[in-house]
Design a protein around this motif. Structure first.
Motif, PDB file in Angstrom:
ATOM      1  N   LEU A  63      -9.501  32.544  69.443  1.00 44.86           N
ATOM      2  CA  LEU A  63      -9.148  33.422  70.548  1.00 44.86           C
ATOM      3  C   LEU A  63      -8.128  32.742  71.453  1.00 44.86           C
ATOM      4  O   LEU A  63      -8.128  31.523  71.603  1.00 44.86           O
ATOM      5  CB  LEU A  63     -10.387  33.782  71.380  1.00 44.86           C
ATOM      6  CG  LEU A  63     -11.481  34.607  70.698  1.00 44.86           C
ATOM      7  CD1 LEU A  63     -12.645  34.801  71.662  1.00 44.86           C
ATOM      8  CD2 LEU A  63     -10.950  35.953  70.222  1.00 44.86           C
ATOM      9  N   ARG A  64      -7.255  33.586  72.065  1.00 43.99           N
ATOM     10  CA  ARG A  64      -6.294  33.083  73.046  1.00 43.99           C
ATOM     11  C   ARG A  64      -6.689  33.631  74.414  1.00 43.99           C
ATOM     12  O   ARG A  64      -7.030  34.806  74.541  1.00 43.99           O
ATOM     13  CB  ARG A  64      -4.883  33.523  72.701  1.00 43.99           C
ATOM     14  CG  ARG A  64      -3.830  33.066  73.712  1.00 43.99           C
ATOM     15  CD  ARG A  64      -2.457  33.545  73.336  1.00 43.99           C
ATOM     16  NE  ARG A  64      -2.036  32.948  72.059  1.00 43.99           N
ATOM     17  CZ  ARG A  64      -0.910  33.293  71.426  1.00 43.99           C
ATOM     18  NH1 ARG A  64      -0.120  34.227  71.932  1.00 43.99           N
ATOM     19  NH2 ARG A  64      -0.601  32.714  70.279  1.00 43.99           N
ATOM     20  N   ALA A  65      -6.627  32.784  75.442  1.00 44.67           N
ATOM     21  CA  ALA A  65      -7.036  33.218  76.776  1.00 44.67           C
ATOM     22  C   ALA A  65      -6.455  32.298  77.840  1.00 44.67           C
ATOM     23  O   ALA A  65      -6.020  31.177  77.544  1.00 44.67           O
ATOM     24  CB  ALA A  65      -8.552  33.241  76.888  1.00 44.67           C
ATOM     25  N   LYS A  66      -6.455  32.797  79.084  1.00 37.67           N
ATOM     26  CA  LYS A  66      -6.097  31.983  80.235  1.00 37.67           C
ATOM     27  C   LYS A  66      -7.379  31.534  80.919  1.00 37.67           C
ATOM     28  O   LYS A  66      -8.270  32.344  81.173  1.00 37.67           O
ATOM     29  CB  LYS A  66      -5.224  32.774  81.219  1.00 37.67           C
ATOM     30  CG  LYS A  66      -3.790  32.946  80.758  1.00 37.67           C
ATOM     31  CD  LYS A  66      -2.929  33.526  81.874  1.00 37.67           C
ATOM     32  CE  LYS A  66      -1.469  33.564  81.447  1.00 37.67           C
ATOM     33  NZ  LYS A  66      -0.588  34.075  82.541  1.00 37.67           N
ATOM     34  N   THR A  67      -7.466  30.246  81.219  1.00 38.54           N
ATOM     35  CA  THR A  67      -8.673  29.702  81.851  1.00 38.54           C
ATOM     36  C   THR A  67      -8.299  28.928  83.110  1.00 38.54           C
ATOM     37  O   THR A  67      -7.214  28.336  83.175  1.00 38.54           O
ATOM     38  CB  THR A  67      -9.419  28.762  80.896  1.00 38.54           C
ATOM     39  OG1 THR A  67      -8.596  27.616  80.615  1.00 38.54           O
ATOM     40  CG2 THR A  67      -9.783  29.456  79.601  1.00 38.54           C
ATOM     41  N   PRO A  68      -9.171  28.912  84.113  1.00 36.40           N
ATOM     42  CA  PRO A  68      -8.882  28.143  85.334  1.00 36.40           C
ATOM     43  C   PRO A  68      -9.044  26.648  85.082  1.00 36.40           C
ATOM     44  O   PRO A  68      -9.910  26.231  84.307  1.00 36.40           O
ATOM     45  CB  PRO A  68      -9.925  28.655  86.321  1.00 36.40           C
ATOM     46  CG  PRO A  68     -11.060  29.113  85.467  1.00 36.40           C
ATOM     47  CD  PRO A  68     -10.443  29.637  84.203  1.00 36.40           C
ATOM     48  N   ILE A  69      -8.210  25.839  85.723  1.00 33.53           N
ATOM     49  CA  ILE A  69      -8.329  24.384  85.628  1.00 33.53           C
ATOM     50  C   ILE A  69      -8.249  23.789  87.030  1.00 33.53           C
ATOM     51  O   ILE A  69      -7.641  24.358  87.933  1.00 33.53           O
ATOM     52  CB  ILE A  69      -7.246  23.756  84.725  1.00 33.53           C
ATOM     53  CG1 ILE A  69      -5.848  24.050  85.273  1.00 33.53           C
ATOM     54  CG2 ILE A  69      -7.396  24.240  83.299  1.00 33.53           C
ATOM     55  CD1 ILE A  69      -4.737  23.314  84.531  1.00 33.53           C
ATOM     56  N   GLU A  70      -8.865  22.621  87.189  1.00 28.74           N
ATOM     57  CA  GLU A  70      -8.879  21.951  88.488  1.00 28.74           C
ATOM     58  C   GLU A  70      -7.583  21.195  88.724  1.00 28.74           C
ATOM     59  O   GLU A  70      -6.969  21.297  89.778  1.00 28.74           O
ATOM     60  CB  GLU A  70     -10.072  21.000  88.544  1.00 28.74           C
ATOM     61  CG  GLU A  70     -10.186  20.209  89.822  1.00 28.74           C
ATOM     62  CD  GLU A  70     -11.354  19.238  89.787  1.00 28.74           C
ATOM     63  OE1 GLU A  70     -11.409  18.360  90.669  1.00 28.74           O
ATOM     64  OE2 GLU A  70     -12.210  19.348  88.888  1.00 28.74           O
ATOM     65  N   SER A  71      -7.163  20.413  87.723  1.00 29.79           N
ATOM     66  CA  SER A  71      -5.936  19.614  87.810  1.00 29.79           C
ATOM     67  C   SER A  71      -5.550  19.227  86.395  1.00 29.79           C
ATOM     68  O   SER A  71      -6.334  19.384  85.449  1.00 29.79           O
ATOM     69  CB  SER A  71      -6.156  18.357  88.658  1.00 29.79           C
ATOM     70  OG  SER A  71      -7.097  17.495  88.020  1.00 29.79           O
ATOM     71  N   ILE A  72      -4.337  18.707  86.231  1.00 27.93           N
ATOM     72  CA  ILE A  72      -3.883  18.280  84.907  1.00 27.93           C
ATOM     73  C   ILE A  72      -4.801  17.178  84.371  1.00 27.93           C
ATOM     74  O   ILE A  72      -5.236  17.208  83.214  1.00 27.93           O
ATOM     75  CB  ILE A  72      -2.429  17.786  84.957  1.00 27.93           C
ATOM     76  CG1 ILE A  72      -1.478  18.923  85.367  1.00 27.93           C
ATOM     77  CG2 ILE A  72      -2.016  17.203  83.605  1.00 27.93           C
ATOM     78  CD1 ILE A  72      -1.466  20.096  84.409  1.00 27.93           C
TER      79      ILE A  72
END
Length: 321
Positions: free
Chosen positions: A273-282
């Motif tokens: 699956l392809r999706a956008k996910t939240p991240i805290e920092s690189i």
């Protein structure tokens, strides 16, 4: 303490029937000799208790006897409110009070209801701590709980992200979140949240804490935690992930897994699956996605792809040596 134990022994025999001296000693964490002395004391007070000898023997109350002495002390009533939160009462120093309160509550119920309630407690247990983690240990927790309850101001030496600071606080409440204790307190008129295990030293002051009359701990925590997550996850990453990676992501990054569940599109190979996910920092996202190994591909942002590739090269070079 002994009077409370005598009553608890009486209630326990009433609830469970015959019990050996060894079983009672284990229950109350005292010696067998102490249990014999306690039973003698109960008998001298007129309680119809007798002993059966032999392998299946033990102490027992005469049929039909039920105690009416089930009133809660103030400490037991307070501890009862924590009865469903794992080891919270023990952490706060209320373990013995909670145990006594639970026995008194069971004894105050009709026999059939009391047996049913005991069956529930014997078959269902709440453990609020995640796998492969341990609850935060802090010597400050018990005195801090006492300060919260007695509404006394405290002075703390606290390790924050910016360094070690000293603060004078008006405690408002304690919150247990996933095995971690947090203090909610007013500092110079602003309500703040502090991780208890980061408190290096604590001094309880002889000054009454100021408490806003309308302050609601549950409402504050709900609003603060949502705001904290929103501030923490300010960026997004586009990923492609396998079925095995999704199972791993569920345990390593709940926010990313939730986003994946809400909106995603199929991609190749089959099942991915392809999706956008939240991240805290690189840096944080790099370490989280590396835990998934080859079960995830990061497409964007470019800085995150580069960081993961560089880390993978460093690991490969380490093992080549």
């Amino acid at each position: 303490m002994r009077a409370s134990r005598l009553l608890s022994i009486l209630i326990l025999l009433q609830m469970r029937g015959r019990l050996s001296a060894e079983a009672l000693a284990e229950e109350f964490e005292v010696s067998v000799r102490t249990i014999y002395r306690d039973v003698d004391q109960l008998s001298a007070a007129g309680v119809p208790i007798y002993a059966e000898r032999g392998r299946a023997g033990g102490f027992q109350l005469h049929d039909g006897y039920r105690t009416k002495l089930t009133g809660f002390t103030a400490q037991e009533a307070d501890a009862l409110l924590l009865s469903g939160v794992g080891s919270a009462a023990q952490d706060l120093g209320l373990g013995p009070d909670l145990a006594a309160a639970q026995w008194k509550l069971l004894a105050s119920l009709p026999p059939e209801r009391g047996q049913s309630a005991e069956r529930v407690s014997a078959r269902f247990h709440l453990d609020p701590i995640n796998w492969y983690t341990r609850a935060d240990a802090s010597d400050a927790l018990k005195p801090l709980a006492a300060a919260v309850w007695s509404e006394q101001r405290v002075r703390v030496r606290y390790e924050s992200w910016k360094g070690v600071v000293e603060r004078t606080l008006d405690p408002l409440g304690l919150v247990l979140k996933a095995g971690i204790w947090y203090l909610v307190a007013d500092a110079k008129g602003a309500t703040r949240t502090y991780r208890v295990s980061n408190i290096q030293s604590l001094e309880t002051l002889n000054t009454a804490a100021k408490r806003t009359r309308r302050f609601n701990l549950a409402r504050y925590w709900d609003e603060w935690s949502k705001d904290f997550e929103a501030r923490l996850f300010k960026e997004t990453a586009t990923i492609e992930i396998s079925p095995a990676g999704r199972r791993l992501l569920r345990d390593t990054n709940a926010a990313a897994h939730e986003a994946l569940t809400k909106e995603s599109t199929p991609c190749k190979p089959e099942g991915w699956l392809r999706a956008k996910t939240p991240i805290e920092s690189i840096e944080a996202a790099k370490r989280q996605f590396l835990l998934l190994g080859a079960e995830v591909r990061v497409l964007e942002p470019k800085a995150l792809r580069t960081a993961i590739a560089n880390e993978a090269k460093a690991v490969a070079a380490l093992y080549r040596r």
